[in-house]
Design a protein around this motif. Structure first.
Motif, PDB file in Angstrom:
ATOM      1  N   HIS A 135      34.411  41.394  84.837  1.00  0.00           N
ATOM      2  CA  HIS A 135      35.476  40.862  84.055  1.00  0.00           C
ATOM      3  C   HIS A 135      36.201  39.315  84.747  1.00  0.00           C
ATOM      4  N   VAL A 136      36.576  39.619  86.052  1.00  0.00           N
ATOM      5  CA  VAL A 136      37.057  38.628  86.640  1.00  0.00           C
ATOM      6  C   VAL A 136      36.111  37.467  86.773  1.00  0.00           C
ATOM      7  N   LEU A 137      34.759  37.387  87.124  1.00  0.00           N
ATOM      8  CA  LEU A 137      34.051  36.599  87.262  1.00  0.00           C
ATOM      9  C   LEU A 137      33.414  35.965  85.658  1.00  0.00           C
ATOM     10  N   GLN A 138      33.694  36.598  84.676  1.00  0.00           N
ATOM     11  CA  GLN A 138      33.483  36.029  83.515  1.00  0.00           C
ATOM     12  C   GLN A 138      34.771  35.219  83.243  1.00  0.00           C
ATOM     13  N   ARG A 139      35.992  35.687  83.335  1.00  0.00           N
ATOM     14  CA  ARG A 139      37.142  34.669  83.172  1.00  0.00           C
ATOM     15  C   ARG A 139      37.162  33.747  84.247  1.00  0.00           C
ATOM     16  N   LEU A 140      36.428  33.653  85.500  1.00  0.00           N
ATOM     17  CA  LEU A 140      36.406  32.329  86.113  1.00  0.00           C
ATOM     18  C   LEU A 140      35.601  31.538  85.689  1.00  0.00           C
ATOM     19  N   ARG A 141      34.530  31.929  84.950  1.00  0.00           N
ATOM     20  CA  ARG A 141      33.427  31.008  84.438  1.00  0.00           C
ATOM     21  C   ARG A 141      34.096  30.291  83.318  1.00  0.00           C
ATOM     22  N   GLU A 142      35.162  30.757  82.850  1.00  0.00           N
ATOM     23  CA  GLU A 142      35.539  30.462  81.276  1.00  0.00           C
ATOM     24  C   GLU A 142      36.743  29.226  81.770  1.00  0.00           C
ATOM     25  N   ILE A 143      37.143  28.951  82.924  1.00  0.00           N
ATOM     26  CA  ILE A 143      38.046  28.034  83.283  1.00  0.00           C
ATOM     27  C   ILE A 143      37.167  26.626  83.572  1.00  0.00           C
ATOM     28  N   GLY A 144      37.806  25.716  82.698  1.00  0.00           N
ATOM     29  CA  GLY A 144      37.213  24.265  82.380  1.00  0.00           C
ATOM     30  C   GLY A 144      37.072  23.734  83.917  1.00  0.00           C
ATOM     31  N   VAL A 145      36.000  22.967  83.778  1.00  0.00           N
ATOM     32  CA  VAL A 145      36.052  22.165  85.241  1.00  0.00           C
ATOM     33  C   VAL A 145      36.820  21.072  85.376  1.00  0.00           C
ATOM     34  N   ASP A 146      37.469  20.630  84.361  1.00  0.00           N
ATOM     35  CA  ASP A 146      38.147  19.346  84.231  1.00  0.00           C
ATOM     36  C   ASP A 146      39.704  19.844  84.193  1.00  0.00           C
ATOM     37  N   ASP A 147      39.867  21.302  84.186  1.00  0.00           N
ATOM     38  CA  ASP A 147      41.336  21.927  84.079  1.00  0.00           C
ATOM     39  C   ASP A 147      41.995  21.577  85.414  1.00  0.00           C
ATOM     40  N   PRO A 148      43.313  20.677  85.183  1.00  0.00           N
ATOM     41  CA  PRO A 148      43.818  20.214  86.431  1.00  0.00           C
ATOM     42  C   PRO A 148      44.673  21.646  87.275  1.00  0.00           C
ATOM     43  N   GLN A 149      44.711  22.727  86.218  1.00  0.00           N
ATOM     44  CA  GLN A 149      45.358  23.792  87.001  1.00  0.00           C
ATOM     45  C   GLN A 149      44.188  24.804  87.249  1.00  0.00           C
ATOM     46  N   ARG A 150      42.902  24.243  87.700  1.00  0.00           N
ATOM     47  CA  ARG A 150      41.752  25.215  87.866  1.00  0.00           C
ATOM     48  C   ARG A 150      41.933  26.334  88.960  1.00  0.00           C
ATOM     49  N   ARG A 151      42.515  25.630  89.971  1.00  0.00           N
ATOM     50  CA  ARG A 151      42.679  26.490  91.337  1.00  0.00           C
ATOM     51  C   ARG A 151      43.834  27.536  91.156  1.00  0.00           C
ATOM     52  N   HIS A 152      44.974  27.100  90.478  1.00  0.00           N
ATOM     53  CA  HIS A 152      45.930  28.114  89.963  1.00  0.00           C
ATOM     54  C   HIS A 152      45.436  29.227  89.090  1.00  0.00           C
ATOM     55  N   ARG A 153      44.790  28.714  88.294  1.00  0.00           N
ATOM     56  CA  ARG A 153      44.366  29.733  87.116  1.00  0.00           C
ATOM     57  C   ARG A 153      43.112  30.679  87.855  1.00  0.00           C
ATOM     58  N   ALA A 154      42.292  30.232  88.831  1.00  0.00           N
ATOM     59  CA  ALA A 154      41.377  31.467  89.485  1.00  0.00           C
ATOM     60  C   ALA A 154      42.182  32.173  90.169  1.00  0.00           C
ATOM     61  N   MET A 155      43.209  31.628  90.933  1.00  0.00           N
ATOM     62  CA  MET A 155      44.086  32.683  91.800  1.00  0.00           C
ATOM     63  C   MET A 155      44.748  33.721  91.000  1.00  0.00           C
ATOM     64  N   ARG A 156      45.260  33.150  89.645  1.00  0.00           N
ATOM     65  CA  ARG A 156      45.771  34.024  89.012  1.00  0.00           C
ATOM     66  C   ARG A 156      44.982  35.333  88.398  1.00  0.00           C
ATOM     67  N   VAL A 157      43.663  34.895  88.054  1.00  0.00           N
ATOM     68  CA  VAL A 157      42.605  35.792  87.690  1.00  0.00           C
ATOM     69  C   VAL A 157      42.439  36.776  88.699  1.00  0.00           C
ATOM     70  N   PHE A 158      42.089  36.415  90.148  1.00  0.00           N
ATOM     71  CA  PHE A 158      41.925  37.104  91.196  1.00  0.00           C
ATOM     72  C   PHE A 158      43.099  38.281  91.351  1.00  0.00           C
ATOM     73  N   LEU A 159      44.283  37.600  91.411  1.00  0.00           N
ATOM     74  CA  LEU A 159      45.593  38.514  91.440  1.00  0.00           C
ATOM     75  C   LEU A 159      45.611  39.669  90.226  1.00  0.00           C
ATOM     76  N   GLU A 160      45.285  39.140  89.302  1.00  0.00           N
ATOM     77  CA  GLU A 160      45.189  39.955  88.132  1.00  0.00           C
ATOM     78  C   GLU A 160      44.262  41.202  88.201  1.00  0.00           C
ATOM     79  N   GLY A 161      43.058  40.753  88.619  1.00  0.00           N
ATOM     80  CA  GLY A 161      42.052  41.567  89.059  1.00  0.00           C
ATOM     81  C   GLY A 161      42.406  42.666  90.072  1.00  0.00           C
ATOM     82  N   ASN A 162      43.288  42.453  91.125  1.00  0.00           N
ATOM     83  CA  ASN A 162      43.569  43.207  91.857  1.00  0.00           C
ATOM     84  C   ASN A 162      44.691  44.173  91.452  1.00  0.00           C
ATOM     85  N   LEU A 163      45.407  43.877  90.377  1.00  0.00           N
ATOM     86  CA  LEU A 163      46.274  44.742  89.878  1.00  0.00           C
ATOM     87  C   LEU A 163      45.374  45.626  88.764  1.00  0.00           C
ATOM     88  N   VAL A 164      44.631  45.234  88.092  1.00  0.00           N
ATOM     89  CA  VAL A 164      43.692  46.103  87.240  1.00  0.00           C
ATOM     90  C   VAL A 164      43.025  47.008  87.989  1.00  0.00           C
TER      91      VAL A 164
END
Length: 136
Positions: A47-76
């Motif tokens: 699920h985490v890998l799928q959500r990471l793939r969905e983050i747009g390459v041109d998203d200015p918050q790309r790193r922030h969103r990736a870290m959020r996905v990772f942290l959420e994955g830890n909680l889940v």
């Protein structure tokens, strides 16, 4: 202190805070054995890998969103998907990310980790599964 030990301290603090927020009994009536725990970690990693793939390459918050996905994955992985529905958990994640960004060394380490997550390096799914302790 290395950025790895700072990150580990932060994750341990996050686990402690999350544990304090999550005093509800498990919805599962049977004890989790290693096979079901491993299957759960595989599901979360996928699920985490799928959500990471969905983050747009041109998203200015790309790193922030990736870290959020990772942290959420830890909680889940630790507490189950229902943990993310708790508004206190979302506020805690916001605070964790703000704390990470406030420390220049930790922010740099988080950016490197986010870049690695976003690159989808080979073996990342297995590494994620093994990083998470058995949860619910």
């Amino acid at each position: 202190m290395s950025s790895i030990s700072k990150t580990e301290r932060l994750l341990q603090s996050m686990r402690t805070q999350a544990g304090a927020l999550d005093r509800r009994p498990s919805k599962s009536s049977q004890p989790a054995d290693e096979t079901s725990a491993q299957a759960r970690r595989q599901e979360v990693a996928g699920h985490v890998l799928q959500r990471l793939r969905e983050i747009g390459v041109d998203d200015p918050q790309r790193r922030h969103r990736a870290m959020r996905v990772f942290l959420e994955g830890n909680l889940v992985a630790l507490f189950g998907a229902e943990a993310l529905a708790d508004p206190q958990m979302q506020r805690m994640l916001d605070e964790v990310q703000e704390t990470m960004q406030a420390d220049s060394q930790l922010a740099a380490a988080a950016d490197r980790a986010a870049d690695r997550l976003l690159a989808g390096e080979a073996g990342l799914a297995a590494e994620l599964q093994n990083a998470w302790p058995p949860g619910r």
